[in-house]
Each structure stands twice: as C-alpha cells, then as structure tokens.
Scaffold this active site. Structure first.
Site, PDB file in Angstrom:
ATOM      1  N   GLU A 246      10.541 -53.973 -31.998  1.00 18.04           N
ATOM      2  CA  GLU A 246      11.877 -54.221 -32.548  1.00 18.04           C
ATOM      3  C   GLU A 246      11.814 -54.868 -33.925  1.00 18.04           C
ATOM      4  OE1 GLU A 246      15.150 -53.692 -31.375  1.00 18.04           O
ATOM      5  OE2 GLU A 246      14.175 -52.307 -30.008  1.00 18.04           O
ATOM      6  N   SER A 248       9.565 -54.528 -36.274  1.00 16.97           N
ATOM      7  CA  SER A 248       9.210 -53.552 -37.303  1.00 16.97           C
ATOM      8  C   SER A 248      10.338 -52.565 -37.559  1.00 16.97           C
ATOM      9  CB  SER A 248       7.940 -52.794 -36.895  1.00 16.97           C
ATOM     10  OG  SER A 248       6.822 -53.661 -36.907  1.00 16.97           O
TER      11      SER A 248
END
Length: 406
Positions: A246, A248
C-alpha cells in the site's frame, strides 16, 4: 476547529473530512502544541505527537514507546476493522509489531534481501515490469492510473522479491487492499483469513520445492536453524508480503498526482532527470503514505514538552506533521524537488527504520520516471480538486487517478 479551540478543548475528535484535508488538520495540531489527546473514529483514545523533535524522540525510544501496540487496545471493546487488525494473534507477531530481542532476531533474517547490492540487482527486472505495464495501459482515452499501474507495479515487485508467481498477484494484492481499506469488521476478518491461508499454502510450497528467494530462506531459517517459531514464520512472511504494498501504491500514484498538480516541479525534473531521486524524497516528505503516522504503545507515563502521555496509551507519531514542521524545513508546506536539506521521517526512525526504504525509492524512480519518459503529455483527466482519498485507515490511497496519456 481553530488552533485556540484545539488548545482549550481537551480531547479532540478526528474530523469527518480528515482523509481529504489531513495536512490542514495536522498543521493546526502542530501549531497548537506537540502532543494532543485525539479520539479516533472508532472511539479509541490516542495521543498524537506532531512536532519534528518530539516525533523523532518517540521513534528512537523503543523502551518507552513500544511497537507492541496491541497492548494499548487489548482491553478495548471496539470491534471495528482497525481494532480487529491490531488484536489479531498472528499480526501481533509480525516484525513491525515486536520489540527487541525478537525484533532484532527477525530483522536480521531478511536484511540481506534489502541491502544495496540486492536491491540494485533487481533494477533490470523492475524496469522490465514497468515497461510491460505501461505498454498494456497505453491508450488515447482516459486511463485510471491506480488500477492500471499504481497497484500492479509494487505487487509485481513483491512477487519478484519473495519468489511468488505473478499469476497470484491480483489475488493476494486484492486481499491486502481489502484488509487495509476494510470499512466493516467482516471485511477485515475475511481478508486476514484469506491472507493467512495464502501464506501458509505458499510456505508449504516453498518447503516442498525450495528456490533461491526470500520465502525459501525463511523456511530454512525456521526448519533448519530454529530462528523462527512455527507461528512466527507465516507472520514474518505475511509482513514482507504486505508491508511495501500500500505504501508504494501511494508513493507512485500520490506522487504522480502531486507532480501533475504542480507542473512547475514536474518540468524541473523533466529538464534534468538526475533530480528524480531527490524528488522522490521530497514527495515522501510532502505527503507520506502513513497518515497520520506510526503507532506505538506507552510503556510508562512519559512527559513530552510539558504534556504527560499516560502509561498504556496508544501513541501515534505523526510523521506527516513532523515532515512539515517549519522549525526543520524551509517553506515546509511547499513541494520543492530542488530542496537540498531533507531529513524527512517518512521511513520512520530508530530500530524500526523502514527495512525497504532503498527498494521503495527505487520503485518510485522507476515508476514515476518511466511514466514521465514514456508519456510526456501525461496530465489529469479531471480537475485536481475532484481527486479524493479513501476514508481514514492510516495508509493513504487515492480512490482513483484518471489521466490522459497523450
């Protein structure tokens, strides 16, 4: 709520529009004082630390501010999705929720996979993955960037790192998204159950057919060296699967959104692509994925600049507030990809400094740089003010990011 109202109001409730106006609220808190008692949407009492020096002191003091945050909610009767996640027995065993010596032991097992040599060796495969995804989404019409690129790229990176077939990426990636974005307890429980089953089955496959990858190495560490218990093995593997997913996604899509919103900064990078690594750090400072910050558990009564945080409290070190503290950053509310001094705390600090920081930076450089090179006319397909965030869940995600590539 104004600064004066915050100062005199006692406990503060998170505003309903927090997700789309997080920085405005955090600025008011920081200007009113370094520590505030804040009631979360689920009714949980927490203490938000907002100023840079105070946040840094929390991050670097694992004895008074423990990572075993489940102790802070163990007696809570709240049964919403976030409370269930914090109370889950397996999730209590993941490295990010452990203190030394357990944290130290577990971290040593995977540091080699995230060192400079290992991460840099991934670059060619990650560049190929990005190129494939950009080829697939290339269109003259409106493209939704979260679904078509922001989601599959970091999930593909995790597959490369852990040795999981890319054919599995949509399945486990969807479960992670469901877990961190769960609006109801049933959704969270279903996602936790699905992720546990997936990881246990994956580890069984690695045990039967080991290869040269991170998960196979963890199985060997558990089975042959006794460095992980039977319960710790799937927990440790599960954190590696979910930790960089999440965050990234938001680094790529939130970062791209801010650059499209600030065209002058985008053009500065385009004129000199060597600025890109520094720009990634500036995007992380300006709007880090964890909002409002990272969780800790107060092991004793602790005074921070005149405010006592009671023993047993849930503490949130607001890295987003710290990253815009004017005492540490010049023009702190301005996105400036030319910023020279940038000691942001987006990756945390102390013994829990993000293990995947180098990998995250590389993902940002490859993804955002790739989009800029391949699609020089890339622009928002809707006015910037129409872009919305998913409701508060402590990791940011745009609902969608519609763009025109050409």
């Amino acid at each position: 709520m104004t600064v004066s109202e915050i100062t005199t109001s006692g406990a503060i409730h998170v505003p309903k529009d927090f997700s789309d106006n997080a920085h405005a609220f955090l600025t008011q808190l920081r200007e009113a004082g370094p520590v505030h008692n804040v009631i979360l949407p689920d009714g949980t009492s927490s203490w938000w630390v907002t100023r840079y020096d105070a946040v840094e002191s929390v991050l670097n003091d694992h004895e008074r501010f423990s990572s075993e945050v489940h102790h802070a909610v163990a007696s809570s009767k709240v049964q919403n999705s976030q409370a269930l996640i914090r109370k889950d027995p397996m999730l209590q065993l993941v490295m990010i929720n452990r203190d030394p010596p357990d944290h130290t032991r577990m971290r040593k097992l995977v540091t080699g996979a995230f060192n400079a040599r290992s991460v840099d060796a991934l670059r060619p495969r990650l560049e190929l993955l990005a190129d494939e995804l950009m080829e697939e989404m290339d269109s003259d019409g409106v493209v939704e960037l979260v679904e078509s690129f922001g989601f599959p790229f970091p999930v593909g990176v995790i597959c490369e790192l852990l040795g999981i077939p890319r054919s599995e990426s949509n399945y486990f990636g969807g479960l992670v998204t469901q877990l961190v974005g769960a609006a109801a307890p049933g959704e969270a429980l279903s996602a936790i159950h699905g992720l546990k089953e997936f990881m246990i089955a994956t580890l069984a496959e690695k045990r039967a057919h080991p290869t040269d990858d991170v998960l196979s190495n963890l199985v060997r560490a558990a089975d042959e060296e006794g460095l992980l218990s039977e319960d710790e093995l799937p927990a440790h593997a599960l954190q590696l699967l979910t930790a960089g997913h999440e965050t990234s996604i938001y680094l790529i899509t939130g970062g791209m959104f801010h650059l499209l919103e600030h065209r002058d900064q985008l053009e500065l990078i385009r004129a000199d692509m060597s600025r890109l690594p520094a720009a990634i750090d500036e995007l992380l400072r300006y709007d880090p994925p964890p909002i409002p910050g990272v969780f800790r558990y107060a092991t004793q009564d602790t005074d921070i600049e005149g405010t006592t945080i009671p023993k047993g409290s849930l503490v949130i070190a607001s890295i987003a507030a710290a990253n815009r503290d004017a005492t540490r950053f010049t023009d702190a509310d301005t996105l400036d990809v030319s910023r020279e001094s940038n000691p942001h705390v987006a990756f945390g600090g102390g013994i829990h400094y993000c293990l995947g920081a180098r990998l995250a930076r590389l993902e940002g450089v490859i993804a955002i740089g790739g989009l800029m090179r391949r699609f020089p006319d890339l622009r928002l397909a809707v006015p910037a003010e129409e872009i919305r965030h998913r409701p508060l869940n402590f990791l940011q995600r745009l609902r969608e990011l519609p763009v025109l590539l050409h």
